[in-house]
Design an enzyme around this catalytic site. Sequence first.
Site, PDB file in Angstrom:
ATOM      1  N   SER A 148       0.866  -1.187   0.000  1.00 42.83           N
ATOM      2  CA  SER A 148       0.000   0.000   0.000  1.00 42.83           C
ATOM      3  C   SER A 148       0.897   1.229   0.000  1.00 42.83           C
ATOM      4  O   SER A 148       2.030   1.176   0.506  1.00 42.83           O
ATOM      5  CB  SER A 148      -0.854  -0.002   1.274  1.00 42.83           C
ATOM      6  OG  SER A 148      -1.408   1.275   1.506  1.00 42.83           O
ATOM      7  N   TYR A 162      -1.700  -0.935  10.311  1.00 42.36           N
ATOM      8  CA  TYR A 162      -1.884  -1.471   8.953  1.00 42.36           C
ATOM      9  C   TYR A 162      -0.718  -1.011   8.077  1.00 42.36           C
ATOM     10  O   TYR A 162      -0.078  -1.812   7.395  1.00 42.36           O
ATOM     11  CB  TYR A 162      -3.217  -0.966   8.407  1.00 42.36           C
ATOM     12  CG  TYR A 162      -3.428  -1.157   6.925  1.00 42.36           C
ATOM     13  CD1 TYR A 162      -3.836  -2.379   6.418  1.00 42.36           C
ATOM     14  CD2 TYR A 162      -3.229  -0.107   6.023  1.00 42.36           C
ATOM     15  CE1 TYR A 162      -4.044  -2.560   5.060  1.00 42.36           C
ATOM     16  CE2 TYR A 162      -3.432  -0.267   4.666  1.00 42.36           C
ATOM     17  CZ  TYR A 162      -3.831  -1.498   4.189  1.00 42.36           C
ATOM     18  OH  TYR A 162      -4.040  -1.667   2.838  1.00 42.36           O
TER      19      TYR A 162
HETATM   20  P1  NAP Z   1     -11.731  -6.049  -0.767  1.00 41.14           P
HETATM   21  O1  NAP Z   1     -12.329  -5.472  -1.995  1.00 41.14           O
HETATM   22  O2  NAP Z   1     -12.394  -5.839   0.527  1.00 41.14           O
HETATM   23  O3  NAP Z   1     -11.570  -7.626  -1.057  1.00 41.14           O
HETATM   24  C1  NAP Z   1     -11.035  -8.423  -0.101  1.00 41.14           C
HETATM   25  C2  NAP Z   1     -11.020  -9.869  -0.605  1.00 41.14           C
HETATM   26  O4  NAP Z   1     -10.272 -10.621   0.312  1.00 41.14           O
HETATM   27  C3  NAP Z   1     -12.372 -10.526  -0.657  1.00 41.14           C
HETATM   28  O5  NAP Z   1     -12.384 -11.448  -1.732  1.00 41.14           O
HETATM   29  C4  NAP Z   1     -12.483 -11.271   0.681  1.00 41.14           C
HETATM   30  O6  NAP Z   1     -13.409 -12.343   0.530  1.00 41.14           O
HETATM   31  C5  NAP Z   1     -11.049 -11.696   0.862  1.00 41.14           C
HETATM   32  N1  NAP Z   1     -10.534 -11.839   2.223  1.00 41.14           N
HETATM   33  C6  NAP Z   1     -10.631 -10.957   3.228  1.00 41.14           C
HETATM   34  N2  NAP Z   1      -9.977 -11.414   4.319  1.00 41.14           N
HETATM   35  C7  NAP Z   1      -9.416 -12.612   3.965  1.00 41.14           C
HETATM   36  C8  NAP Z   1      -8.629 -13.564   4.645  1.00 41.14           C
HETATM   37  N3  NAP Z   1      -8.272 -13.393   5.909  1.00 41.14           N
HETATM   38  N4  NAP Z   1      -8.234 -14.664   3.963  1.00 41.14           N
HETATM   39  C9  NAP Z   1      -8.599 -14.854   2.688  1.00 41.14           C
HETATM   40  N5  NAP Z   1      -9.350 -13.988   1.996  1.00 41.14           N
HETATM   41  C10 NAP Z   1      -9.763 -12.869   2.632  1.00 41.14           C
HETATM   42  O7  NAP Z   1     -10.204  -5.570  -0.557  1.00 41.14           O
HETATM   43  P2  NAP Z   1      -9.223  -4.788  -1.544  1.00 41.14           P
HETATM   44  O8  NAP Z   1      -9.457  -3.349  -1.409  1.00 41.14           O
HETATM   45  O9  NAP Z   1      -9.279  -5.410  -2.889  1.00 41.14           O
HETATM   46  O10 NAP Z   1      -7.801  -5.079  -0.868  1.00 41.14           O
HETATM   47  C11 NAP Z   1      -6.944  -6.091  -1.357  1.00 41.14           C
HETATM   48  C12 NAP Z   1      -5.508  -5.772  -0.987  1.00 41.14           C
HETATM   49  O11 NAP Z   1      -5.143  -4.491  -1.502  1.00 41.14           O
HETATM   50  C13 NAP Z   1      -5.209  -5.724   0.514  1.00 41.14           C
HETATM   51  O12 NAP Z   1      -3.934  -6.262   0.741  1.00 41.14           O
HETATM   52  C14 NAP Z   1      -5.168  -4.232   0.808  1.00 41.14           C
HETATM   53  O13 NAP Z   1      -4.366  -3.939   1.930  1.00 41.14           O
HETATM   54  C15 NAP Z   1      -4.547  -3.726  -0.484  1.00 41.14           C
HETATM   55  N6  NAP Z   1      -4.776  -2.314  -0.692  1.00 41.14           N
HETATM   56  C16 NAP Z   1      -6.036  -1.872  -0.971  1.00 41.14           C
HETATM   57  C17 NAP Z   1      -6.215  -0.512  -1.197  1.00 41.14           C
HETATM   58  C18 NAP Z   1      -7.563   0.048  -1.539  1.00 41.14           C
HETATM   59  O14 NAP Z   1      -7.677   1.285  -1.580  1.00 41.14           O
HETATM   60  N7  NAP Z   1      -8.584  -0.755  -1.774  1.00 41.14           N
HETATM   61  C19 NAP Z   1      -5.145   0.375  -1.123  1.00 41.14           C
HETATM   62  C20 NAP Z   1      -3.886  -0.120  -0.809  1.00 41.14           C
HETATM   63  C21 NAP Z   1      -3.716  -1.464  -0.614  1.00 41.14           C
HETATM   64  P3  NAP Z   1     -14.088 -13.090   1.810  1.00 41.14           P
HETATM   65  O15 NAP Z   1     -14.864 -12.062   2.538  1.00 41.14           O
HETATM   66  O16 NAP Z   1     -14.917 -14.182   1.189  1.00 41.14           O
HETATM   67  O17 NAP Z   1     -12.936 -13.641   2.598  1.00 41.14           O
END
Ligand code: NAP
Length: 257
Positions: A148, A162
């Site tokens: 991130s 985080y």
């Molecule tokens: P998201 O849309 O909330 O999706 C999360 C996904 O992960 C879902 O498929 C969820 O499905 C699964 N999940 C959650 N906890 C889990 C666990 N403990 N084990 C296995 N699967 C799990 O999240 P996102 O925004 O795409 O984020 C993904 C990554 O990008 C993360 O590492 C986050 O830190 C990083 N990131 C995101 C952003 C942003 O702005 N969105 C920015 C910087 C970094 P289930 O509920 O079925 O488990």
Amino acid sequence: MEKTSKIGRRFEGKVAIITASTQGIGFGIAQRLGLEGASVVISSRRQRNVDEAVKKLKELEIEVLGLVCHVSNAQQRKNLIEQTIQKYGKIDVVVSNAAAIPSGNAILQTQEFALDKIWEINVKSSILLLQDASPYLTKGSSIVFISSTSAFQPPAGFLAMYGVTKTTLLGLTKALAAELAPHTRVNCVAPGLVPTQFTEYITSNETIRKEFEKPILMKRFGTTEDMAAATAYLASDDASYITGETIVVGGGVPSRL
Ligand code: NAP
């Protein structure tokens, strides 16, 4: 992303595991790698989410295996690798994408159980999954961590711990790149803000949303496609001389020199 998009086929014959991949950035990465020819192994905690994501990918004619895997569950991690090997026989790409923000507190107010949980999901489980996967990684394989932009300057307040775990992934990228070279490359993507369920608490609040938008040079939030494109590049042979690096995909948000 439409199946008809003008994208390449860099992953023809390759097998890619993407954790936490039934929605958001992980799903976007699975879709991109799949459209480029990879057999993709997707997973998350809930069977229903896995089934829905598998269905969507199959509609795009992507070869996909979907499994339940909570990344901090040792048995489910082992099963993820075993089923992948049973079905596809090898692993070319691992994208380690799972993360949690379990505490709404500043670092010194964070309880021990919450500290353990965030380290376990954001850092330790990535290492343990790679321990299970490593015997099957092919020559020329590629690992990508999803960090991130908060890794570069963990903000005070609710995102602090985080951010620190995401900083750790930058170090882990360097350390594992050295450990696995030249057989396997290890790189990292640091996304800026992407509207997903994960960030709903930011994007659904007008005031907080504006605050986060201000420093973005491109004047928009990122998309899952933006993150998938960078991840696919690092995972592909186009990046065959790149290892131990992090690409910031943040629309110009302040990160580092
Ligand atoms: P998201 O849309 O909330 O999706 C999360 C996904 O992960 C879902 O498929 C969820 O499905 C699964 N999940 C959650 N906890 C889990 C666990 N403990 N084990 C296995 N699967 C799990 O999240 P996102 O925004 O795409 O984020 C993904 C990554 O990008 C993360 O590492 C986050 O830190 C990083 N990131 C995101 C952003 C942003 O702005 N969105 C920015 C910087 C970094 P289930 O509920 O079925 O488990």
